[in-house]
Motif scaffolding. Structure first.
Motif, PDB file in Angstrom:
ATOM      1  N   THR A   1     -19.530   0.832   3.806  1.00  0.00           N
ATOM      2  CA  THR A   1     -19.554   0.084   2.544  1.00  0.00           C
ATOM      3  C   THR A   1     -20.933  -0.538   2.289  1.00  0.00           C
ATOM      4  O   THR A   1     -21.549  -0.294   1.249  1.00  0.00           O
ATOM      5  CB  THR A   1     -18.486  -1.031   2.560  1.00  0.00           C
TER       6      THR A   1
ATOM      7  N   ARG B   1       0.869  -1.193   0.000  1.00  0.00           N
ATOM      8  CA  ARG B   1       0.000   0.000   0.000  1.00  0.00           C
ATOM      9  C   ARG B   1       0.899   1.233   0.000  1.00  0.00           C
ATOM     10  O   ARG B   1       1.963   1.232   0.637  1.00  0.00           O
ATOM     11  CB  ARG B   1      -0.876   0.037   1.258  1.00  0.00           C
TER      12      ARG B   1
ATOM     13  N   PRO C   1     -15.661  -5.606  -7.353  1.00  0.00           N
ATOM     14  CA  PRO C   1     -16.012  -4.634  -6.305  1.00  0.00           C
ATOM     15  C   PRO C   1     -15.266  -4.890  -5.002  1.00  0.00           C
ATOM     16  O   PRO C   1     -15.141  -3.981  -4.172  1.00  0.00           O
ATOM     17  CB  PRO C   1     -17.518  -4.843  -6.124  1.00  0.00           C
TER      18      PRO C   1
ATOM     19  N   SER D   1      -9.122  -8.043  -5.695  1.00  0.00           N
ATOM     20  CA  SER D   1      -8.731  -9.393  -6.069  1.00  0.00           C
ATOM     21  C   SER D   1      -7.296  -9.622  -5.594  1.00  0.00           C
ATOM     22  O   SER D   1      -6.573  -8.668  -5.308  1.00  0.00           O
ATOM     23  CB  SER D   1      -8.819  -9.522  -7.593  1.00  0.00           C
TER      24      SER D   1
ATOM     25  N   GLY E   1     -19.558  -8.386   4.487  1.00  0.00           N
ATOM     26  CA  GLY E   1     -20.128  -7.212   3.808  1.00  0.00           C
ATOM     27  C   GLY E   1     -21.415  -7.550   3.082  1.00  0.00           C
ATOM     28  O   GLY E   1     -22.417  -6.836   3.220  1.00  0.00           O
TER      29      GLY E   1
ATOM     30  N   TYR F   1       2.249  -8.918   8.058  1.00  0.00           N
ATOM     31  CA  TYR F   1       0.985  -8.739   7.333  1.00  0.00           C
ATOM     32  C   TYR F   1       0.407 -10.095   6.934  1.00  0.00           C
ATOM     33  O   TYR F   1      -0.784 -10.349   7.087  1.00  0.00           O
ATOM     34  CB  TYR F   1       1.180  -7.871   6.075  1.00  0.00           C
TER      35      TYR F   1
ATOM     36  N   MET G   1     -24.223  -8.231   5.438  1.00  0.00           N
ATOM     37  CA  MET G   1     -24.774  -7.019   6.052  1.00  0.00           C
ATOM     38  C   MET G   1     -25.746  -6.270   5.144  1.00  0.00           C
ATOM     39  O   MET G   1     -26.583  -5.513   5.613  1.00  0.00           O
ATOM     40  CB  MET G   1     -23.636  -6.077   6.471  1.00  0.00           C
ATOM     41  N   LEU G   2     -25.589  -6.474   3.843  1.00  0.00           N
ATOM     42  CA  LEU G   2     -26.501  -5.707   2.982  1.00  0.00           C
ATOM     43  C   LEU G   2     -27.721  -6.507   2.517  1.00  0.00           C
ATOM     44  O   LEU G   2     -28.757  -5.934   2.177  1.00  0.00           O
ATOM     45  CB  LEU G   2     -25.746  -5.073   1.809  1.00  0.00           C
TER      46      LEU G   2
HETATM   47  C1  HEM Z   1     -20.016  -4.132   0.417  1.00  0.00           C
HETATM   48  C2  HEM Z   1     -19.050  -4.214   1.282  1.00  0.00           C
HETATM   49  C3  HEM Z   1     -17.565  -4.099   0.991  1.00  0.00           C
HETATM   50  C4  HEM Z   1     -16.908  -3.779  -0.167  1.00  0.00           C
HETATM   51  C5  HEM Z   1     -17.499  -3.437  -1.533  1.00  0.00           C
HETATM   52  C6  HEM Z   1     -15.475  -3.835   0.124  1.00  0.00           C
HETATM   53  C7  HEM Z   1     -14.463  -3.586  -0.803  1.00  0.00           C
HETATM   54  C8  HEM Z   1     -13.109  -3.646  -0.532  1.00  0.00           C
HETATM   55  C9  HEM Z   1     -12.070  -3.394  -1.498  1.00  0.00           C
HETATM   56  C10 HEM Z   1     -12.276  -2.997  -2.960  1.00  0.00           C
HETATM   57  C11 HEM Z   1     -10.879  -3.562  -0.874  1.00  0.00           C
HETATM   58  C12 HEM Z   1      -9.481  -3.412  -1.506  1.00  0.00           C
HETATM   59  C13 HEM Z   1      -9.082  -4.760  -2.083  1.00  0.00           C
HETATM   60  C14 HEM Z   1      -7.799  -4.758  -2.884  1.00  0.00           C
HETATM   61  O1  HEM Z   1      -6.847  -3.994  -2.604  1.00  0.00           O
HETATM   62  O2  HEM Z   1      -7.748  -5.572  -3.851  1.00  0.00           O
HETATM   63  C15 HEM Z   1     -11.160  -3.912   0.506  1.00  0.00           C
HETATM   64  C16 HEM Z   1     -10.195  -4.155   1.442  1.00  0.00           C
HETATM   65  C17 HEM Z   1     -10.477  -4.463   2.754  1.00  0.00           C
HETATM   66  N1  HEM Z   1     -11.739  -4.659   3.310  1.00  0.00           N
HETATM   67 FE1  HEM Z   1     -13.504  -4.537   2.359  1.00  0.00          FE
HETATM   68  N2  HEM Z   1     -15.308  -4.179   1.433  1.00  0.00           N
HETATM   69  C18 HEM Z   1     -16.554  -4.366   2.002  1.00  0.00           C
HETATM   70  C19 HEM Z   1     -16.833  -4.739   3.301  1.00  0.00           C
HETATM   71  C20 HEM Z   1     -15.883  -4.999   4.249  1.00  0.00           C
HETATM   72  C21 HEM Z   1     -16.176  -5.418   5.597  1.00  0.00           C
HETATM   73  C22 HEM Z   1     -17.574  -5.656   6.154  1.00  0.00           C
HETATM   74  C23 HEM Z   1     -14.973  -5.548   6.227  1.00  0.00           C
HETATM   75  C24 HEM Z   1     -14.672  -5.932   7.641  1.00  0.00           C
HETATM   76  C25 HEM Z   1     -15.475  -5.869   8.636  1.00  0.00           C
HETATM   77  C26 HEM Z   1     -13.928  -5.225   5.269  1.00  0.00           C
HETATM   78  C27 HEM Z   1     -12.581  -5.230   5.550  1.00  0.00           C
HETATM   79  C28 HEM Z   1     -11.580  -4.940   4.636  1.00  0.00           C
HETATM   80  C29 HEM Z   1     -10.145  -4.943   4.975  1.00  0.00           C
HETATM   81  C30 HEM Z   1      -9.516  -5.215   6.348  1.00  0.00           C
HETATM   82  C31 HEM Z   1      -9.462  -4.647   3.777  1.00  0.00           C
HETATM   83  C32 HEM Z   1      -7.949  -4.550   3.562  1.00  0.00           C
HETATM   84  C33 HEM Z   1      -7.401  -5.889   3.120  1.00  0.00           C
HETATM   85  C34 HEM Z   1      -5.894  -5.908   2.961  1.00  0.00           C
HETATM   86  O3  HEM Z   1      -5.273  -4.878   2.685  1.00  0.00           O
HETATM   87  O4  HEM Z   1      -5.348  -7.010   3.103  1.00  0.00           O
HETATM   88  N3  HEM Z   1     -14.515  -4.906   4.077  1.00  0.00           N
HETATM   89  N4  HEM Z   1     -12.528  -3.960   0.681  1.00  0.00           N
END
Ligand code: HEM
Length: 502
Positions: free
Chosen positions: A305, A98, A435, A438, A449, A123, A452-453
């Motif tokens: 989200t 990042r 979304p 990947s 996520g 990590y 939740m929706l």
């Molecule tokens: C509709 C719901 C959600 C969407 C669309 C979403 C989308 C995303 C996206 C696009 C990323 C970046 C992925 C990448 O770099 O390839 C991400 C990362 C992340 N999301 Fe979500 N998210 C959602 C819900 C959540 C929820 C409910 C949680 C936890 C409670 C969460 C925790 C995280 C974390 C911790 C990362 C960072 C992962 C990493 O860097 O290893 N997300 N999310």
């Protein structure tokens, strides 16, 4: 007076920049892009509103991979499924880092979290733990009753408004729903939603989220150090938000350390993280700061989200009444046959059109449209262009899910049926629909996520018909997107509910 100080400081910074320029040792063939100005690059051209559409416009002009500059930093944006695959699959390891962001680093206790941590052995350990425990299917299922209870509370409020034919603010209601669910899942806390504690939590959350979305001068003009961040008040704002966040999270941690604390009915996420703190299973120390940083990720990523996705979905349904009718008919017929009055998470599995509707909602408005930026670890090439080490790369998921090569001639049309014609899922292996991102850094909270929706979204369709307030027409709905990590509709969605009697 403040303007004069900033002006003089800017001039001094420009001079300093030229004096400190080292002769270039390597020439890169960067992806094409707009002309840059000295010192500021393309800063003057960037816009706050609808950045995903703005970047899609640049992609039309410069191609599916283009570059631009902010100060001394090279930024690259990818806008096609083919190149998204190259980045997130073929070269995943090299883009698993990042980029620098002062605010994110500060709020995450110096990157002790998961979302902003560099791609290091620590990590990988925390991520593995997250996938196996924190976000596992069993844990997501353990909070099912929480999501269903909170959805019932939200529906009761809408029902009250329906009796008086009053408009409800769907954006506000969905945020209250996700805030309540997240507090219970993350901390085991149930707050009175209009009470002081909930108001305090929301204020802290908004503060943290807003720091994540700010542009820090020091990240792009490192030679100025923190001068501009300090002058504009950003440093002070960031520190104030951090103090509030930390005081709150420390209180939650202290409660879990209290030997007299009653055991929660369902183990909350912080309980699991405190077990890791006590057991220290990782090669490097997992401190209380790590606990707070990871909890902060869960809270921030989990609240807006899911709320934003339902708001976008309802917005498009108001614009596409035939899709609304089809989705309502499906859920209403199913519930009639089943003979119950509340759509549960288990029911959703039996609603194929509704499942396709969720996908279509996340396709037209992926709520993190520019993804969470990646950073290139070593010099490499994409599509024949050089990508130097340290380059920030965004995948424009919004543009990718409108890639006509993949989605045909009308990608802007809201049409869930396209998911019956094309077998595509958001699980990170179909690069035209990402979304949740990947690869190695893909969203670990995908299952949580979507859980939740689903229930609030399905029950809105089952229980109510909706009208636009004050003679508004569907074409009057403002579709602008607010900047941030998760991008909300800029105007709240207000609708008049009409209770359907069965
Ligand atoms: C509709 C719901 C959600 C969407 C669309 C979403 C989308 C995303 C996206 C696009 C990323 C970046 C992925 C990448 O770099 O390839 C991400 C990362 C992340 N999301 Fe979500 N998210 C959602 C819900 C959540 C929820 C409910 C949680 C936890 C409670 C969460 C925790 C995280 C974390 C911790 C990362 C960072 C992962 C990493 O860097 O290893 N997300 N999310």
């Amino acid at each position: 007076m403040e303007d004069i100080i900033i002006g003089v400081a800017a001039l001094a910074a420009v001079l300093l920049f030229f004096l400190l320029q080292k002769p270039k040792t390597k020439r890169y063939k960067l992806p094409p892009g707009p002309k840059t100005l000295p010192v500021i690059g393309n800063l003057h051209q960037l816009q706050n509103l609808n950045p995903q559409r703005f970047f899609a416009g640049w992609a039309k002009k410069y191609g599916p991979i283009f570059s631009y500059k902010i100060g001394s930093k090279t930024m690259v944006v990818i806008s096609s499924a083919e190149l998204a695959k190259e980045l997130l699959k073929t070269q995943d390891v090299n883009f698993a880092d990042r980029p620098q962001h002062r605010g994110q680093e500060y709020m995450s206790y110096g990157r002790r979290d998961m979302a902003f941590h560099h791609y290091t052995p620590y990590y990988r350990e925390i991520r593995k733990m997250g996938m196996n425990h924190l976000f596992s299917p069993t844990r997501v299922a353990s909070f099912k009753h929480v999501r269903e209870e909170e959805a019932r509370t939200m529906l009761a409020k809408i029902e009250k408004a329906a009796k008086k034919s009053e408009a409800v603010d769907i954006s506000e209601l969905m945020l209250t729903f996700t805030n309540s669910v997240v507090c219970r899942q993350a901390f085991g806390k149930t707050y009175n939603e209009d009470g002081e504690e909930m108001k305090r939590f929301i204020k802290i959350l908004y503060g943290t989220q807003s720091v994540f979305g700010k542009v820090f001068f020091s990240d792009f003009f490192p030679f100025t150090r923190y001068v501009f961040d300090d002058l504009t008040g950003l440093t002070a704002y960031m520190k104030e938000c951090f103090e509030r966040q930390d005081t709150y999270l420390q209180e939650v941690v202290d409660e879990t350390l209290d030997p007299k604390r009653a055991k929660p009915e369902t183990e909350s996420m912080i309980d699991l993280l405190m077990d890791i703190y006590r057991e220290q299973p990782f090669a490097s120390e997992f401190t209380l700061e790590n606990v707070k940083a990871v909890v902060m990720n869960i809270v921030v990523a989990g609240t807006d989200t899911a709320a934003a996705a339902v708001v976008w979905g309802m917005t498009y349904l108001m614009k596409y009444p035939k899709v609304m009718k089809k989705a309502q008919d499906e859920v209403r017929d199913y519930m009639k046959e089943k003979g119950s009055t509340f759509v549960t998470e288990d029911d959703v599995k039996n609603l194929p059109y509704f499942k396709a509707l969720i996908k279509e909602t996340l396709r037209v408005e992926p709520v993190i449209p520019l993804g969470v930026p990646r950073c290139c670890i070593q010099d490499t090439k994409i599509a024949g262009y050089d990508i130097p080490k340290g380059t920030t790369v965004n995948v424009n998921a919004w543009a990718v899910s409108r890639d006509e090569k993949e989605w045909g001639p009308n990608p802007d049309e809201f049409r869930p049926e396209r998911f019956f014609e094309k077998e595509v899922d958001y699980k990170g292996t179909d690069y035209e629909f990402i979304p949740f991102g990947s690869g190695r850094r893909m969203c670990p909270g995908m299952r949580l996520g979507t859980a939740m929706l689903e229930v609030p979204y399905a029950n809105l369709l089952y229980k109510f018909d909706f009208k636009l307030p004050n003679g508004m027409k569907p074409e009057d709905i403002n579709m602008d997107v607010m900047t941030g990590l998760a991008m909300h509709k800029s105007d709240h969605l207000k609708l008049v509910p009409v209770k359907v009697n069965y």
